[in-house]
Motif scaffolding. Structure first.
Motif, PDB file in Angstrom:
ATOM      1  N   VAL A  20      -5.492  27.618  58.603  1.00 52.90           N
ATOM      2  CA  VAL A  20      -4.077  27.985  58.719  1.00 52.90           C
ATOM      3  C   VAL A  20      -3.236  27.033  57.878  1.00 52.90           C
ATOM      4  O   VAL A  20      -2.340  27.460  57.145  1.00 52.90           O
ATOM      5  CB  VAL A  20      -3.606  27.955  60.196  1.00 52.90           C
ATOM      6  CG1 VAL A  20      -2.104  28.195  60.294  1.00 52.90           C
ATOM      7  CG2 VAL A  20      -4.362  28.972  61.026  1.00 52.90           C
ATOM      8  N   GLN A  21      -3.546  25.755  57.959  1.00 54.82           N
ATOM      9  CA  GLN A  21      -2.808  24.769  57.164  1.00 54.82           C
ATOM     10  C   GLN A  21      -3.002  25.013  55.670  1.00 54.82           C
ATOM     11  O   GLN A  21      -2.078  24.869  54.888  1.00 54.82           O
ATOM     12  CB  GLN A  21      -3.255  23.358  57.546  1.00 54.82           C
ATOM     13  CG  GLN A  21      -2.863  22.999  58.955  1.00 54.82           C
ATOM     14  CD  GLN A  21      -3.516  21.734  59.465  1.00 54.82           C
ATOM     15  OE1 GLN A  21      -4.550  21.316  58.957  1.00 54.82           O
ATOM     16  NE2 GLN A  21      -2.892  21.126  60.472  1.00 54.82           N
ATOM     17  N   ARG A  22      -4.204  25.399  55.276  1.00 53.33           N
ATOM     18  CA  ARG A  22      -4.452  25.699  53.866  1.00 53.33           C
ATOM     19  C   ARG A  22      -3.678  26.939  53.424  1.00 53.33           C
ATOM     20  O   ARG A  22      -3.111  26.973  52.335  1.00 53.33           O
ATOM     21  CB  ARG A  22      -5.949  25.908  53.615  1.00 53.33           C
ATOM     22  CG  ARG A  22      -6.260  25.970  52.113  1.00 53.33           C
ATOM     23  CD  ARG A  22      -7.642  26.431  51.872  1.00 53.33           C
ATOM     24  NE  ARG A  22      -7.672  27.830  52.272  1.00 53.33           N
ATOM     25  CZ  ARG A  22      -8.718  28.621  52.178  1.00 53.33           C
ATOM     26  NH1 ARG A  22      -9.859  28.161  51.760  1.00 53.33           N
ATOM     27  NH2 ARG A  22      -8.656  29.869  52.545  1.00 53.33           N
ATOM     28  N   LEU A  28       0.354  31.328  51.147  1.00 49.34           N
ATOM     29  CA  LEU A  28      -0.128  32.647  51.536  1.00 49.34           C
ATOM     30  C   LEU A  28       0.422  33.048  52.899  1.00 49.34           C
ATOM     31  O   LEU A  28       0.476  34.229  53.233  1.00 49.34           O
ATOM     32  CB  LEU A  28      -1.650  32.670  51.555  1.00 49.34           C
ATOM     33  CG  LEU A  28      -2.302  32.421  50.188  1.00 49.34           C
ATOM     34  CD1 LEU A  28      -3.804  32.247  50.355  1.00 49.34           C
ATOM     35  CD2 LEU A  28      -1.974  33.550  49.235  1.00 49.34           C
ATOM     36  N   LEU A  29       0.827  32.058  53.664  1.00 47.65           N
ATOM     37  CA  LEU A  29       1.460  32.249  54.963  1.00 47.65           C
ATOM     38  C   LEU A  29       2.584  31.231  55.036  1.00 47.65           C
ATOM     39  O   LEU A  29       2.328  30.028  55.074  1.00 47.65           O
ATOM     40  CB  LEU A  29       0.433  32.038  56.089  1.00 47.65           C
ATOM     41  CG  LEU A  29       0.855  32.384  57.502  1.00 47.65           C
ATOM     42  CD1 LEU A  29       1.299  33.841  57.616  1.00 47.65           C
ATOM     43  CD2 LEU A  29      -0.285  32.130  58.463  1.00 47.65           C
ATOM     44  N   MET A  30       3.807  31.702  54.991  1.00 41.58           N
ATOM     45  CA  MET A  30       4.964  30.821  54.878  1.00 41.58           C
ATOM     46  C   MET A  30       5.440  30.357  56.253  1.00 41.58           C
ATOM     47  O   MET A  30       5.621  31.172  57.155  1.00 41.58           O
ATOM     48  CB  MET A  30       6.114  31.542  54.168  1.00 41.58           C
ATOM     49  CG  MET A  30       5.745  32.062  52.786  1.00 41.58           C
ATOM     50  SD  MET A  30       5.341  30.765  51.634  1.00 41.58           S
ATOM     51  CE  MET A  30       6.940  30.066  51.396  1.00 41.58           C
ATOM     52  N   SER A  31       5.648  29.058  56.387  1.00 41.38           N
ATOM     53  CA  SER A  31       6.187  28.521  57.639  1.00 41.38           C
ATOM     54  C   SER A  31       7.710  28.660  57.626  1.00 41.38           C
ATOM     55  O   SER A  31       8.331  28.669  56.575  1.00 41.38           O
ATOM     56  CB  SER A  31       5.784  27.055  57.815  1.00 41.38           C
ATOM     57  OG  SER A  31       6.339  26.256  56.804  1.00 41.38           O
ATOM     58  N   ASP A  46       5.592  37.480  60.757  1.00 40.87           N
ATOM     59  CA  ASP A  46       4.938  37.152  59.487  1.00 40.87           C
ATOM     60  C   ASP A  46       3.430  37.025  59.666  1.00 40.87           C
ATOM     61  O   ASP A  46       2.649  37.466  58.814  1.00 40.87           O
ATOM     62  CB  ASP A  46       5.499  35.852  58.902  1.00 40.87           C
ATOM     63  CG  ASP A  46       6.930  35.979  58.435  1.00 40.87           C
ATOM     64  OD1 ASP A  46       7.427  37.121  58.289  1.00 40.87           O
ATOM     65  OD2 ASP A  46       7.564  34.930  58.212  1.00 40.87           O
ATOM     66  N   VAL A  47       3.006  36.425  60.771  1.00 41.62           N
ATOM     67  CA  VAL A  47       1.579  36.258  61.049  1.00 41.62           C
ATOM     68  C   VAL A  47       0.928  37.622  61.273  1.00 41.62           C
ATOM     69  O   VAL A  47      -0.165  37.898  60.756  1.00 41.62           O
ATOM     70  CB  VAL A  47       1.350  35.339  62.269  1.00 41.62           C
ATOM     71  CG1 VAL A  47      -0.122  35.260  62.635  1.00 41.62           C
ATOM     72  CG2 VAL A  47       1.914  33.948  61.998  1.00 41.62           C
TER      73      VAL A  47
END
Length: 60
Positions: A20-22, A28-31, A46-47
């Motif tokens: 997830v952190q990567r 690829l997955l924006m916080s 988003d998830v």
């Protein structure tokens, strides 16, 4: 807006937290925010969209 921690995202996607952190690091997955310790927080919508897209492309 419901925010999810790295742990919650990992459980939802059935992957390891480091992955997830990567995904966040590679954009690829924006916080959406950071918690008190500086860990990323992700919007649930988003998830869910990421999971749907990844499944269409052959898996996470």
């Amino acid at each position: 807006m419901a925010l999810m921690s790295v742990t919650e995202v990992a459980e939802f996607l059935s992957i390891q937290e480091v992955r997830v952190q990567r995904l966040e690091r590679e954009s690829l997955l924006m916080s959406k925010d950071k918690d008190g310790d500086g860990n990323p927080l992700f919007e649930r919508e988003d998830v869910e969209k990421y999971k749907e897209l990844a499944e269409r492309l052959g898996g996470i």
